[in-house]
Write an enzyme that holds these catalytic residues in place. Structure first.
Site, PDB file in Angstrom:
ATOM      1  N   VAL A   1       0.839  -1.205   0.000  1.00 12.93           N
ATOM      2  CA  VAL A   1       0.000   0.000   0.000  1.00 12.93           C
ATOM      3  C   VAL A   1       0.877   1.260   0.000  1.00 12.93           C
ATOM      4  O   VAL A   1       0.709   2.163  -0.830  1.00 12.93           O
ATOM      5  CB  VAL A   1      -0.933   0.002   1.233  1.00 12.93           C
ATOM      6  CG1 VAL A   1      -1.769   1.276   1.264  1.00 12.93           C
ATOM      7  CG2 VAL A   1      -1.829  -1.227   1.224  1.00 12.93           C
ATOM      8  N   ILE A   2       1.838   1.321   0.920  1.00 13.93           N
ATOM      9  CA  ILE A   2       2.650   2.535   1.059  1.00 13.93           C
ATOM     10  C   ILE A   2       3.516   2.752  -0.182  1.00 13.93           C
ATOM     11  O   ILE A   2       3.603   3.868  -0.706  1.00 13.93           O
ATOM     12  CB  ILE A   2       3.503   2.461   2.353  1.00 13.93           C
ATOM     13  CG1 ILE A   2       2.576   2.473   3.579  1.00 13.93           C
ATOM     14  CG2 ILE A   2       4.508   3.601   2.426  1.00 13.93           C
ATOM     15  CD1 ILE A   2       3.266   2.271   4.910  1.00 13.93           C
TER      16      ILE A   2
ATOM     17  N   GLU B   1       9.333  -5.584  -6.309  1.00 13.39           N
ATOM     18  CA  GLU B   1       8.528  -6.369  -5.355  1.00 13.39           C
ATOM     19  C   GLU B   1       9.014  -7.817  -5.374  1.00 13.39           C
ATOM     20  O   GLU B   1       9.069  -8.441  -6.433  1.00 13.39           O
ATOM     21  CB  GLU B   1       7.050  -6.274  -5.750  1.00 13.39           C
ATOM     22  CG  GLU B   1       6.122  -7.238  -5.049  1.00 13.39           C
ATOM     23  CD  GLU B   1       6.167  -7.142  -3.523  1.00 13.39           C
ATOM     24  OE1 GLU B   1       5.989  -6.049  -2.982  1.00 13.39           O
ATOM     25  OE2 GLU B   1       6.397  -8.195  -2.875  1.00 13.39           O
TER      26      GLU B   1
ATOM     27  N   GLY C   1       7.406  -2.711   4.741  1.00 20.00           N
ATOM     28  CA  GLY C   1       6.537  -3.053   5.863  1.00 20.00           C
ATOM     29  C   GLY C   1       6.967  -2.351   7.138  1.00 20.00           C
ATOM     30  O   GLY C   1       7.944  -1.586   7.145  1.00 20.00           O
TER      31      GLY C   1
ATOM     32  N   ALA D   1      -4.951   2.762  10.890  1.00 19.29           N
ATOM     33  CA  ALA D   1      -5.310   3.750  11.895  1.00 19.29           C
ATOM     34  C   ALA D   1      -6.688   3.467  12.494  1.00 19.29           C
ATOM     35  O   ALA D   1      -6.879   3.531  13.714  1.00 19.29           O
ATOM     36  CB  ALA D   1      -5.275   5.142  11.271  1.00 19.29           C
TER      37      ALA D   1
ATOM     38  N   HIS E   1     -29.607   8.294  -7.675  1.00 14.74           N
ATOM     39  CA  HIS E   1     -29.127   8.318  -9.060  1.00 14.74           C
ATOM     40  C   HIS E   1     -28.899   9.767  -9.496  1.00 14.74           C
ATOM     41  O   HIS E   1     -29.742  10.620  -9.218  1.00 14.74           O
ATOM     42  CB  HIS E   1     -30.161   7.684  -9.985  1.00 14.74           C
ATOM     43  CG  HIS E   1     -29.767   7.769 -11.440  1.00 14.74           C
ATOM     44  ND1 HIS E   1     -28.779   6.969 -11.975  1.00 14.74           N
ATOM     45  CD2 HIS E   1     -30.192   8.591 -12.432  1.00 14.74           C
ATOM     46  CE1 HIS E   1     -28.631   7.289 -13.263  1.00 14.74           C
ATOM     47  NE2 HIS E   1     -29.473   8.269 -13.563  1.00 14.74           N
TER      48      HIS E   1
END
Ligand SMILES: Cc1cc2nc3c(=O)[nH]c(=O)nc-3n(C[C@H](O)[C@H](O)[C@H](O)COP(=O)(O)OP(=O)(O)OC[C@H]3O[C@@H](n4cnc5c(N)ncnc54)[C@H](O)[C@@H]3O)c2cc1C
Length: 475
Positions: A191-192, A211, A278, A327, A451
């Site tokens: 994610v980061i 990665e 991580g 968080a 809508h």
């Protein structure tokens, strides 16, 4: 200052400060100790999230997306602007000012709730004793009936990639660059890494993401991950999977990074290298010898489902305990513990925690992925709906991605909802509420959605589960 409290919270991040506020709302005498220091030496409550994580990253994601849209999309809307140029100093000033406002807000909340905020170091010396060290080194012995540990996490560093804070950096450094690095390397497509890579790519960097795993976003529903990869490629992120970084060194201001792939050893030269592999639980100088608070083999403080540690009246919440490092997960744990201490009901539903990746398009999900449901052996049905068929998404020039609902065949239970598309992080709130209230897929199908809104995509995906979508093709 009194040295006796009902509750002392060590750590003023998104797990600790809500715990302190809720405990005070429960009429308990509370102190919250936090030692956070910014690069300029200033102190602030809010922990990683407000100072170096969620908030500054979202500020830069928003600014950089606007920059890119102004360059690439305004003409499509029929808006002519002159040459769009970047003022990074102004962008960073805005980021810093948002952070300052938000962290300052915590002080105001402490004041209005009667929480004693103490800036400095906290050390648990016994079940109900905390040694507080003020910035000038003065120590005081505080006592409390209950202590909540909320010391958070720190970025993992790689021995073979020595951090220098200038060229080889962590996520916090990468949020405060004062120039756009022409070539940026990111280790870790989590994610980061993806959020930071997106920011600097949009602002002009050539970005390579390395990665180690072969699978992209393994925690994400793979239909969504596949779609995400397509968009990241379009953005220009060069994501190399199965790329295991073995070393990096800085030579004349240039980072030489070595990594291995199935094809053998490869080299990458960049101006900045962000290590985003991580985070690890942070318990340095938190527990004095003999407190009896146990850590698990990975260094997390060991807790039960209600965040009780191995020592009665000592609790631990947030990133420093098991579970996703988010968080909002820490916040709910903090609130739960503060209520339990006061003799009230408290519970966290760990099965229904939303996850969001704030890239463009955004990715958000709650519950199980299709792969997880398949592996569980439970019979399931799936419905999806593309934003390409959403009038609102078209109007927003954001008709990318899809919503997907995974439901159980036996009782129609919603098992997971996955979205990649505009404002997915906002849309997922409906899915969270539905799952929290144990709504069936039919409940979602029978719920009226305004809508034209983006939320209709979730409605239509729920209908598609039973091949009854109206605005999409049922497969
Ligand atoms: C770049 C980045 C982006 C992120 N984006 C998101 C996001 O969008 N959404 C999301 O949910 N999560 C996000 N996260 C994760 C999120 O920041 C954490 O999950 C969250 O901050 C954890 O809260 P916490 O209170 O447990 O710990 P922290 O926020 O780390 O706070 C712990 C606090 O305790 C203090 N402390 C530690 N030990 C002591 C001690 N002994 N005495 C006194 N004080 C002490 C620390 O200085 C710190 O201030 C992001 C993280 C990063 C790095």
């Amino acid at each position: 200052m009194t040295d006796q409290f009902d509750v002392i919270v060590i750590g003023g991040g998104p797990a600790g400060y809500p715990a302190a506020i809720r405990a005070a709302q429960n009429k308990l005498a509370v102190a919250c100790i936090d030692e956070w220091r910014n690069f300029d030496g200033s102190r602030a409550f809010g922990g990683t999230c407000l100072n170096a994580g969620c908030i500054p990253s979202k500020a830069l994601l928003e600014s950089s997306e606007l920059f890119q849209r102004a360059k690439q999309e305004f003409a499509t809307h029929g808006i002519k602007v002159g040459e769009v140029t970047l003022d990074l100093a102004a962008m960073q000033k805005r980021r810093a000012s948002i952070v300052k406002t938000m962290t300052g807000g915590i002080l105001a909340l402490f004041k209005s709730n009667g929480v004693v905020g103490l800036q400095g170091h906290g050390l648990l010396t016994a079940a109900n004793r905390v040694e507080f060290t003020a910035p000038d080194g003065t120590k005081s012995a505080l006592t409390a009936k209950d202590v909540i540990l909320a010391s958070g996490a720190a970025p993992i560093r790689l021995k073979t990639v020595p951090h220098d804070g200038v060229h080889i950096v962590d996520s916090w450094n990468a949020l405060e660059f004062d120039a756009v690095p022409p070539r940026l390397g990111v280790i870790g497509a989590g994610v980061i890494g993806l959020e930071l890579g997106s920011v600097w790519r949009r602002l002009g960097s050539t970005v390579t993401v390395l990665e180690a795993t072969e699978q992209f976003l393994p925690m994400v529903d793979q239909a969504i991950a596949k779609e995400a990869m397509r968009h990241f490629k379009k953005l220009g992120l060069d994501i190399k999977l199965g790329a295991n970084v073995t070393g990096a060194s800085v030579d004349n201001g240039v980072v030489n990074c070595v990594y291995s792939t199935a094809q053998g050893e490869q080299k990458l030269q960049v101006d900045k290298l962000v290590v985003a592999v991580g985070r690890r639980p942070y318990t340095q100088d938190l527990l004095a010898e003999g407190t009896g608070v146990k850590l698990d083999p990975r260094g997390f403080i060991q807790v039960d489902d209600h965040c009780r540690t191995s020592v009665p009246h000592v609790w631990a919440v947030g990133d420093v305990v098991r579970g996703p490092m988010l968080a909002h997960k820490g916040k709910e744990e903090g609130i739960m513990v503060a209520d339990l201490i006061a003799g009230r009901f408290g519970e966290v539903n760990y099965k229904v925690i939303p996850n969001v990746i704030y890239t463009a398009p955004e990715i958000a999900w709650v519950g199980q992925t299709e792969e997880q449901v398949k592996a569980s052996g439970r019979a399931y049905k799936v419905g999806s709906f593309p934003f390409a068929a959403s009038g609102r998404a078209r109007a927003m020039e954001a008709a990318q991605g899809m919503a997907k609902v995974v439901s159980a065949v036996d009782n129609d239970e919603i098992l997971g909802i996955h979205v990649i598309g505009p404002l997915a992080g906002e849309l997922i709130a409906e899915a969270v509420l539905a799952m929290e209230y144990s709504a069936s897929t039919e409940d979602l199908q029978r719920t009226i959605h305004a809508h034209p809104t983006l939320s209709e995509a979730i409605h239509e995906a729920a209908l598609a589960v039973d091949k009854r979508a109206i605005d999409g093709i049922n497969r």
